[in-house]
Design an enzyme around this catalytic site. Structure first.
Site, mmCIF file in Angstrom:
data_model
loop_
_atom_site.group_PDB
_atom_site.id
_atom_site.type_symbol
_atom_site.label_atom_id
_atom_site.label_comp_id
_atom_site.label_asym_id
_atom_site.label_seq_id
_atom_site.Cartn_x
_atom_site.Cartn_y
_atom_site.Cartn_z
ATOM 1 N N ASP A 301 34.062 46.157 46.082
ATOM 2 C CA ASP A 301 34.789 47.284 45.500
ATOM 3 C C ASP A 301 36.220 46.803 45.232
ATOM 4 O O ASP A 301 36.601 45.676 45.570
ATOM 5 C CB ASP A 301 34.745 48.515 46.425
HETATM 6 C C1 NOJ Z 1 37.032 52.197 43.644
HETATM 7 C C2 NOJ Z 1 35.808 53.041 43.834
HETATM 8 O O1 NOJ Z 1 35.481 53.123 45.206
HETATM 9 C C3 NOJ Z 1 34.595 52.544 43.067
HETATM 10 O O2 NOJ Z 1 33.570 53.486 43.184
HETATM 11 C C4 NOJ Z 1 34.950 52.283 41.633
HETATM 12 O O3 NOJ Z 1 33.808 51.871 40.929
HETATM 13 C C5 NOJ Z 1 36.059 51.257 41.586
HETATM 14 N N1 NOJ Z 1 37.234 51.788 42.269
HETATM 15 C C6 NOJ Z 1 36.444 50.866 40.170
HETATM 16 O O4 NOJ Z 1 37.058 51.899 39.518
#
Ligand code: NOJ
Length: 755
Positions: A301
């Site tokens: 993530d």
């Molecule tokens: C953080 C989030 O937890 C995730 O779900 C998302 O895809 C990413 N940011 C990218 O935006």
């Protein structure tokens, strides 16, 4: 692409080593440009820096779009610098950029100027629609119609792939049992079966039948794993659960996604019992690749690898990159740590080059699966982007999905549906205006292109006087007076209340899941007029309803329904359609009941029926149950369940029994009823939940119609994780229900499974 003799030889040697792996099988299934020798030859030509680049995904630096609000663009780079880095092989792709023109410029530069010409991959958070917004995933789960989710995901892919997007960071498949957690809104709520069916449906919808198609998008079920189990519902917080709960509750939607063909997953931010997912080798390698034979790739993530430092698990960025790649996280999102440290880690012998190669192999195979080596521009066509955006077909689908996501909690005295002739006072902060319609997780959507409630009701032919009354969390001067004036001449008051869309979502945990006090005061003032009152909630989680809001004659739960919000709600309010949605999350009496899930354990001292007695597992203030449980939702019909019928009193070990009940609609509206099949295992070697959903069926019933709903029960539906963490079924007695909710008796009976 030129293949040298040396690279061919290297490739053939390596290829034989992985010919038997799931990844190789995947590569073989997709044609010549993705076969093993092709990819191995490419790897053999790559420098360590180019390999690290293929494992590095950065936020787009295109900027200037709404997408940029969600992620700081490009790690401070300008777009031109980012293109130069892409040409130098320092990144595998970008995410949350904007549109086909951006993608065309980057891809063109890479294909014409880079040393190896490896196409970029464009990713985005396309969670519940691209330009056309469908209901929030939690709302759509209320439809209890996975096939609907497949269709909306397909439509989202059609638009998004039309805008150059190859890969969506969706579906979010985290089971969420604590409504304080803001990201409840992005998944399907508390139930394992519902979660698994929707996860698989969304993967099928995003990916379609052919991943090389120009309207197909790679899915990324996330966040692996147990992100929803954060202590206190605090986003990013610690998770400490048993392996059995992990396997039984949190992992099934992931397994269902992979079985449906998902080829990527995203590591969750949280730790599980002391080990952050981004460095969890057991999770990312032993379980995912070993036990499950997952052929695809894992992306971290956003700065998940770098956060290993703050977790207190890695010493510095270099150590974090080492731990993360060794655990099996193939691609680093946003931190740039792999680019910065992997080459040195390999040169110093701290990470075997073979491990890096394995990750590169997965990434290149995925790019091949997407058809990017055959045609890097297959999803990039600025003219097509406009043609696919917000088509009449997608907008009609948004309205259908919106309607089917609405849940009617109560309808005393049949106050709903409203006659079109009634004079309505529409009061509350969500009554009118281009805000809080599409939800807080719509990177490419625009509230201004969505229909608000007042507009939807007027379009339907209703007579509506609007008063804001108050803000979402703050009073408006003269607001209550204006609301009372609007209500005085009205036949009925519709109160549009709830949470702003920024109150749920990432990092939006709440300690008290109530409708903000200022709105409760507005509702109290209006209730004093004694008019019939309909509450229309806007919400990204289950709420603990209080006072006059809880006691209103009618309550509709409408989440954030997307582009067609107002029209979809008007369809239900004025009765052109009956409500058919069911709660995917239980609405508790009180926040203090969280975490809450209907399939809880009984304990050694369950609460007995009747008045409270001491020394039992119960709260002083409120019942143990939910005010409105999972599965609850009313229709405009009058539904009755007949007796349970079994075509055998015993379930043979290798056999099946048909469990059925009649369902009658004695009302005067055509409806759709969601009949839910629950079981309870009375005695087992591991304690079992009081009830568990094992199947459901949505049945259309005309006025005065009776139908028989039947479910096939076999022993696989009685499985659980035993003491050895493996699936097991044990003979014995099981309670059965076909019922309209997790707390309703419906039609009930029991059966014995024989060995
Ligand atoms: C953080 C989030 O937890 C995730 O779900 C998302 O895809 C990413 N940011 C990218 O935006």
């Amino acid at each position: 692409m030129q293949l040298t003799r040396r690279s061919m030889l290297v490739a053939m040697g390596l290829a034989s080593a992985w010919a038997a792996t799931p990844l190789a099988a995947l590569a073989r299934s997709i044609g010549k440009r993705a076969d093993a020798p092709f990819i191995e030859a490419l790897i053999a030509k790559m420098t360590l820096e180019e390999k690290a680049g293929q494992l590095t995904l950065l936020p787009s630096a295109w900027g200037g779009s709404k997408a940029a609000q969600f992620n700081p663009p490009g790690n401070g780079q300008s777009f031109d610098q980012q293109v130069a880095d892409a040409v130098a092989g320092k990144l595998t792709g970008v995410f949350n950029g904007n549109g086909a023109e951006m993608a065309r410029r980057m891809q063109h530069a890479v294909m014409t100027q880079s040393r190896l010409g490896i196409p970029l991959m464009f990713a985005a958070d396309v969670i519940h629609g691209h330009r056309t917004l469908f209901p929030l995933p939690l709302g759509e789960a209320a439809s209890f119609e996975p096939e609907l989710a497949e269709r909306t995901a397909r439509a989202a892919a059609f638009e998004a792939a039309g805008a150059g997007i190859d890969w969506t960071f969706a579906p979010m498949v985290d089971i969420a049992r604590d409504q304080r957690w803001g990201r409840v809104m992005e998944g399907t709520g508390e139930d394992i079966l519902l979660g698994s069916l929707f996860a698989a449906a969304r993967v099928r919808g995003f990916q379609g039948d052919d991943l090389t198609a120009d309207d197909a998008m790679l899915a990324c079920p996330k966040h692996f794993a147990a992100y929803g189990a954060a202590e206190a519902g605090l986003d990013y917080n610690t998770v400490d659960i048993s392996e059995r709960t992990l396997r039984e509750v949190y992992l099934p939607p992931f397994k269902a996604s992979f079985d449906a063909g998902a080829l990527t997953t995203m590591a969750s931010f949280n730790e599980i019992s002391g080990v952050p997912s981004t460095a969890n080798k057991w999770l990312m390698t032993d379980l995912l690749r070993g036990e499950w034979k997952f052929p695809g790739m894992v992306v971290s993530d956003y700065t998940g690898d770098e956060e290993l430092i703050m977790h207190g698990f890695a010493e510095d960025g270099k150590d974090a990159a080492r731990l993360s790649i060794l655990a099996g996280v193939d691609m680093s999102m946003a931190s740039n740590l792999y680019m910065m440290h992997l080459p040195a880690l390999v040169r110093e012998g701290l990470v075997p080059e073979s491990q890096v190669d394995e990750s590169v192999r997965r990434v290149l195979t995925i790019k091949a699966v997407l058809g990017l080596f055959d045609d890097p521009f297959r999803r990039i066509d600025p003219a097509r982007e406009a043609k696919r955006s917000m088509t009449a077909q997608n907008i009609a689908l948004a309205r259908e999905a919106g309607r089917k996501s609405i849940v009617m909690l109560r309808n005393e005295g049949g106050v709903l549906p409203l006659p079109l002739s009634s004079k309505v006072a529409l009061i509350g902060p969500f009554a009118e205006g281009p805000h809080d319609l599409i939800g807080g997780w719509a990177v490419y959507g625009d509230d201004a292109q969505a229909v608000d409630l007042a507009t939807g009701m007027r379009k339907a032919g209703g007579t509506v006087t609007v008063a804001e009354g108050c803000g979402v969390e703050t009073p408006v001067p003269g607001g209550i007076e204006a609301a009372l004036e609007a209500a005085t001449g009205a036949d009925v008051v519709v109160l549009s209340l709830g949470e702003a869309q920024t109150m749920s979502g990432e990092a939006q945990s709440r300690t008290d899941i109530i409708v903000p006090r200022v709105q409760q005061e507005l509702a109290e003032a209006v209730a004093k007029l004694g008019k019939p009152m309909v509450v229309v909630l806007r919400n990204g989680r289950a709420l603990a309803l209080e006072g006059v809001i809880r006691d209103a004659q009618a309550i509709l739960v409408t989440w954030y329904l997307g582009t067609e919000s107002g029209t979809a709600i008007a369809d239900i309010l004025y009765g052109s359609h009956s409500p058919s949605g069911r709660l995917p999350v239980s609405f508790p009496y009180d926040t203090g009941q969280q975490p809450f899930h209907y399939d809880r354990k009984r304990t050694g001292r369950p609460q007995p029926p009747g008045p409270r007695v001491d020394y039992k597992a119960q709260f002083r203030e409120v019942p143990n149950e939910a005010l409105f449980p999972f599965g609850h939702g009313l229709t405009y019909g009058e539904v009755r369940y007949g007796d349970l019928h079994l075509d055998g009193q015993v379930l043979p070990w290798d056999g099946a029994v048909t469990v059925s009940a009649t369902v009658t609609n004695s009302g005067s509206h055509a409806i759709e009823e969601v009949a839910q099949f629950y079981i309870h295992d009375r005695v087992a070697s591991v304690t079992r939940p009081v009830r568990q959903l094992v199947a459901f069926d949505k049945v259309a019933l005309a006025p005065d119609q009776t139908k028989t709903v039947s479910f096939r029960l076999d022993r696989s539906m009685l499985e659980f994780y035993g003491l050895d963490e493996k699936p097991v079924v044990e003979p014995g007695e099981f309670d059965l229900w076909i019922a309209p909710s997790a707390q309703a008796e419906g039609a009930s009976g029991k059966i014995r499974l024989t060995a």
